[in-house]
Structure formats: structure tokens, C-alpha cells
Design a protein around this motif. Structure first.
Motif, short mmCIF file in Angstrom:
data_model
loop_
_atom_site.label_atom_id
_atom_site.label_comp_id
_atom_site.label_asym_id
_atom_site.label_seq_id
_atom_site.Cartn_x
_atom_site.Cartn_y
_atom_site.Cartn_z
N GLY A 27 -30.21 -5.93 25.13
CA GLY A 27 -28.89 -6.28 24.64
C GLY A 27 -28.86 -6.97 23.29
N GLY A 28 -30.03 -7.31 22.74
CA GLY A 28 -30.05 -7.95 21.45
C GLY A 28 -29.67 -6.98 20.33
N GLY A 29 -29.51 -7.53 19.13
CA GLY A 29 -29.17 -6.69 18.00
C GLY A 29 -28.72 -7.50 16.81
N LEU A 30 -28.14 -6.81 15.85
CA LEU A 30 -27.63 -7.43 14.62
C LEU A 30 -26.11 -7.51 14.73
CD1 LEU A 30 -27.93 -8.38 11.65
CD2 LEU A 30 -27.81 -5.96 11.00
N SER A 84 -20.05 -10.89 19.00
CA SER A 84 -20.49 -11.11 20.39
C SER A 84 -21.61 -10.16 20.77
CB SER A 84 -19.31 -10.90 21.36
OG SER A 84 -18.27 -11.81 21.12
N LEU A 85 -22.43 -10.62 21.68
CA LEU A 85 -23.46 -9.79 22.30
C LEU A 85 -23.59 -10.19 23.76
CD1 LEU A 85 -26.36 -9.82 19.65
CD2 LEU A 85 -24.97 -7.83 20.29
N TYR A 112 -27.46 -12.46 33.11
CA TYR A 112 -26.74 -12.07 31.90
C TYR A 112 -26.45 -13.30 31.04
CZ TYR A 112 -25.84 -7.86 34.65
OH TYR A 112 -25.99 -6.74 35.41
N LEU A 113 -26.30 -13.06 29.75
CA LEU A 113 -25.86 -14.11 28.84
C LEU A 113 -24.84 -13.50 27.89
CD1 LEU A 113 -26.34 -17.12 28.15
CD2 LEU A 113 -27.86 -16.32 26.32
N GLN A 114 -23.58 -13.84 28.11
CA GLN A 114 -22.52 -13.41 27.21
C GLN A 114 -22.44 -14.40 26.06
OE1 GLN A 114 -20.44 -10.63 27.29
NE2 GLN A 114 -19.78 -11.34 25.27
N MET A 115 -22.64 -13.90 24.85
CA MET A 115 -22.68 -14.77 23.68
C MET A 115 -21.50 -14.41 22.77
SD MET A 115 -26.78 -14.83 22.89
CE MET A 115 -26.80 -13.17 22.24
N ASN A 116 -20.58 -15.35 22.63
CA ASN A 116 -19.41 -15.15 21.78
C ASN A 116 -19.45 -16.09 20.59
OD1 ASN A 116 -18.40 -13.27 23.67
ND2 ASN A 116 -17.33 -14.89 24.80
N ASN A 117 -18.66 -15.77 19.60
CA ASN A 117 -18.56 -16.60 18.39
C ASN A 117 -19.96 -16.95 17.86
OD1 ASN A 117 -17.40 -18.08 16.32
ND2 ASN A 117 -17.14 -19.92 17.58
N LEU A 118 -20.77 -15.94 17.70
CA LEU A 118 -22.15 -16.16 17.28
C LEU A 118 -22.23 -16.71 15.85
CD1 LEU A 118 -23.69 -13.03 18.95
CD2 LEU A 118 -24.53 -15.36 19.25
N LYS A 119 -23.23 -17.55 15.64
CA LYS A 119 -23.45 -18.20 14.36
C LYS A 119 -24.83 -17.85 13.83
CE LYS A 119 -20.69 -22.13 15.94
NZ LYS A 119 -20.67 -23.61 16.15
N PRO A 120 -25.05 -17.95 12.54
CA PRO A 120 -26.40 -17.65 12.00
C PRO A 120 -27.50 -18.47 12.66
CG PRO A 120 -24.81 -17.73 10.23
CD PRO A 120 -24.07 -18.17 11.46
N GLU A 121 -27.19 -19.70 13.07
CA GLU A 121 -28.21 -20.54 13.72
C GLU A 121 -28.57 -20.06 15.12
OE1 GLU A 121 -25.37 -21.54 12.24
OE2 GLU A 121 -24.46 -23.22 13.33
N ASP A 122 -27.84 -19.08 15.64
CA ASP A 122 -28.20 -18.48 16.92
C ASP A 122 -29.27 -17.39 16.75
OD1 ASP A 122 -24.73 -18.62 17.75
OD2 ASP A 122 -26.32 -19.94 18.50
N THR A 160 -35.83 -10.21 23.40
CA THR A 160 -34.92 -9.31 22.69
C THR A 160 -34.38 -10.06 21.48
OG1 THR A 160 -33.00 -7.84 22.91
CG2 THR A 160 -32.88 -9.94 24.10
N PRO A 161 -34.52 -9.48 20.28
CA PRO A 161 -34.12 -10.20 19.07
C PRO A 161 -32.62 -10.16 18.83
CG PRO A 161 -35.07 -8.08 18.49
CD PRO A 161 -35.18 -8.21 19.98
N VAL A 162 -32.11 -11.30 18.39
CA VAL A 162 -30.71 -11.43 18.01
C VAL A 162 -30.67 -11.94 16.57
CG1 VAL A 162 -28.58 -12.72 18.41
CG2 VAL A 162 -29.90 -11.86 20.36
#
Length: 130
Positions: A7-10, A16-17, A79-89, A124-126
């Protein structure tokens, strides 16, 4: 014990991812699973975990309110729903399986996970672009 993350990606800032960690070779009665991440040049840190006994969720401070952890017992998948992602993530995200006390100690109490946990996925890279 095998763990496979996906599920990782750019993604751009604010995107969100949804990460998945599928476990096999064990059940929820054996081990709990937690999420961890390792940013470039930094040590691996705990991100989130869920108490298998009562479903209480825990998050590291920087992701509270943005990330949501959930677990599908039938699929033994975290699962990990990641919203409002920031560069520091930006990091490689890993899941690890261990007795609940060990997962709790590494995610919540800050014990260094690499010294404490033995069962890891491949990661998995994010990448979050600004």
C-alpha cells in the motif's frame, strides 16, 4: 511467522494512503501486530498499535488525528489509514508481530523496537512530496 506489507507509494502533501499488513503462520491468540516506520537517517520508531484484548488503539503523537489503525481478525490483516500526509511522514513502514506487551512497550513506551521484536515484514516505502 510471515508478514507482508503493501500500500505504500508516492503522494503529495495532504494526500492519503492505506497500508496493509497480512500475517500468516500465527493467529491473533499468538501475537499482536504493530506499525513502525524508519525515516532516512533515523532509527525505527513505533507508529501505532491496537490492543487485541479490548481494541484500544495507540498512536505516536505526530500521527494522532491523521492515522487510523484497524484489524481484520478473519484475514489476520492490520491496516493503517493515513490521511493528511506530511513530508515528515516519509519513511519505510513496517509491521511487526509479537506478544502484546512487547508491541505496547515499543509503540507506546518507546522501547527500541529493533532490540525487542523479532518478526518483521519487508517494509513498504511511503514518500510524501511537498
Amino acid at each position: 511467522v510471515q508478514l507482508v506489507e503493501s500500500g505504500g507509494g508516492l503522494v503529495q502533501t495532504g494526500g492519503s494512503l492505506r497500508l496493509s499488513c497480512e500475517g500468516s503462520g500465527f493467529t491473533a491468540d499468538d501475537y499482536a501486530i504493530g506499525w513502525f516506520r524508519q525515516a532516512p537517517g533515523k532509527r525505527r520508531e513505533g507508529v501505532s498499535c491496537i490492543d487485541p484484548n479490548d481494541g484500544t488503539t495507540y498512536y505516536t503523537g505526530s500521527v494522532k488525528g491523521r492515522f487510523t489503525i484497524s484489524y481484520d481478525n478473519a484475514r489476520n490483516t492490520l491496516y493503517l489509514q493515513m490521511n493528511n500526509l506530511k513530508p515528515e511522514d516519509t519513511a519505510v513502514y513496517y509491521c511487526a508481530a509479537e506478544k502484546w506487551a512487547a508491541i505496547y512497550n515499543t509503540v507506546v513506551a518507546g522501547v527500541w523496537a529493533d532490540d525487542y521484536l523479532d518478526h518483521w515484514g519487508q517494509g513498504t516505502p511511503v514518500t510524501v512530496s511537498s
